[in-house]
Scaffold this motif. Structure first.
Motif, short mmCIF file in Angstrom:
data_model
loop_
_atom_site.label_atom_id
_atom_site.label_comp_id
_atom_site.label_asym_id
_atom_site.label_seq_id
_atom_site.Cartn_x
_atom_site.Cartn_y
_atom_site.Cartn_z
N HIS A 185 0.84 -1.20 0.00
CA HIS A 185 0.00 0.00 0.00
C HIS A 185 0.88 1.26 0.00
CE1 HIS A 185 -3.36 2.64 0.74
NE2 HIS A 185 -2.75 3.10 1.82
N VAL A 186 1.93 1.25 0.78
CA VAL A 186 2.83 2.41 0.83
C VAL A 186 3.50 2.61 -0.52
CG1 VAL A 186 5.00 3.23 1.83
CG2 VAL A 186 3.22 2.34 3.33
N LEU A 187 3.98 1.52 -1.13
CA LEU A 187 4.64 1.65 -2.44
C LEU A 187 3.67 2.16 -3.50
CD1 LEU A 187 6.94 -1.49 -2.57
CD2 LEU A 187 7.62 0.89 -2.32
N HIS A 188 2.41 1.68 -3.46
CA HIS A 188 1.43 2.16 -4.44
C HIS A 188 1.02 3.61 -4.17
CE1 HIS A 188 0.89 -1.28 -6.97
NE2 HIS A 188 0.72 -2.08 -5.92
N SER A 189 1.20 4.07 -2.94
CA SER A 189 0.89 5.47 -2.67
C SER A 189 2.04 6.38 -3.10
CB SER A 189 0.59 5.67 -1.18
OG SER A 189 1.76 5.48 -0.41
N ILE A 190 3.23 5.80 -3.31
CA ILE A 190 4.38 6.60 -3.74
C ILE A 190 4.56 6.51 -5.26
CG2 ILE A 190 6.89 6.83 -3.59
CD1 ILE A 190 6.69 5.75 -0.73
N TYR A 191 4.57 5.28 -5.79
CA TYR A 191 4.83 5.06 -7.21
C TYR A 191 3.55 4.64 -7.92
CZ TYR A 191 9.74 4.85 -5.86
OH TYR A 191 10.98 5.14 -5.38
N GLN A 192 3.45 5.04 -9.18
CA GLN A 192 2.35 4.56 -10.00
C GLN A 192 2.60 3.09 -10.31
OE1 GLN A 192 1.57 6.99 -13.43
NE2 GLN A 192 1.73 8.89 -12.30
N ASP A 193 1.55 2.35 -10.52
CA ASP A 193 1.66 0.92 -10.78
C ASP A 193 2.37 0.68 -12.11
OD1 ASP A 193 1.40 -1.78 -10.62
OD2 ASP A 193 -0.77 -1.81 -10.94
N ALA A 194 3.41 -0.14 -12.08
CA ALA A 194 4.24 -0.38 -13.27
C ALA A 194 3.46 -1.07 -14.38
CB ALA A 194 5.46 -1.22 -12.89
#
Length: 184
Positions: free
Chosen positions: A90-99
């Motif tokens: 969840h944290v990674l998806h809040s920082i980066y757009q989904d690859a």
């Protein structure tokens, strides 16, 4: 009459006790050796059993210490590791757009009869693609489409070369706004 003079001492049959002592002493030694080996075996087998129990106890203690160390280092326990990774995602998806979304969007602008030979994406927003186009005009159309997408900061064709009768192979470099919330 016969006179017999025998100056030799008279032989009396006497049993030699030394001959009997050697087998008896040997049997006693074998018996004592058997007792010693039996006692040693019993003592060593009990020592091995105690040592095995001690090793199992120390191994269990070491495993407990490793689990405690892992919990202190990562904050992850046997009960919350799924939650931990879910929160991390969840944290990674809040920082980066989904690859995968980025890849699908970039591929959706490709003209027909094109082939993506290589695709490289890093979370810093850099995309490098090797694409085979049917003509140079298709490469220009794709570059123009990319430049009009909101998430694309910059796009350029590094090289373009003729491939045997199949078309033109191009190396494209695209810079994206890969962070969530970044706008052009």
């Amino acid at each position: 009459m016969k006179i017999n003079i025998d100056l030799l001492p008279q032989k009396t049959e006497r049993k030699d006790s030394t001959v009997l002592i050697i087998p008896v002493a040997g049997a006693v030694m074998i018996f004592l050796l058997a007792i010693y080996v039996t006692v040693s075996f019993i003592h060593l087998s009990s020592s091995v059993a105690k040592l095995g129990a001690n090793v199992e106890e120390q191994t269990a203690y070491l495993d407990e210490l490793n689990v405690e160390l892992l919990e202190k280092q990562t904050g992850t326990t046997a009960y919350n590791f799924v939650d931990h990774y879910t929160q991390l995602e969840h944290v990674l998806h809040s920082i980066y757009q989904d690859a995968t979304v980025i890849r699908k969007e970039l591929f959706s602008f490709l003209p027909t009869e094109t082939e993506v030979n290589e695709y490289d994406y890093d979370h810093a927003g850099n995309v490098t693609m090797v694409v085979t186009f049917s003509s140079k005009e298709d490469a220009a159309i794709y570059l123009n489409r990319l430049l009009h997408v909101d998430m694309v900061m910059d796009a350029k064709i590094e090289t373009i070369s003729l491939v045997e009768q199949n078309g033109f192979r191009s190396l494209l470099h695209v810079e994206l706004n890969s962070l969530v919330g970044d706008k052009q």
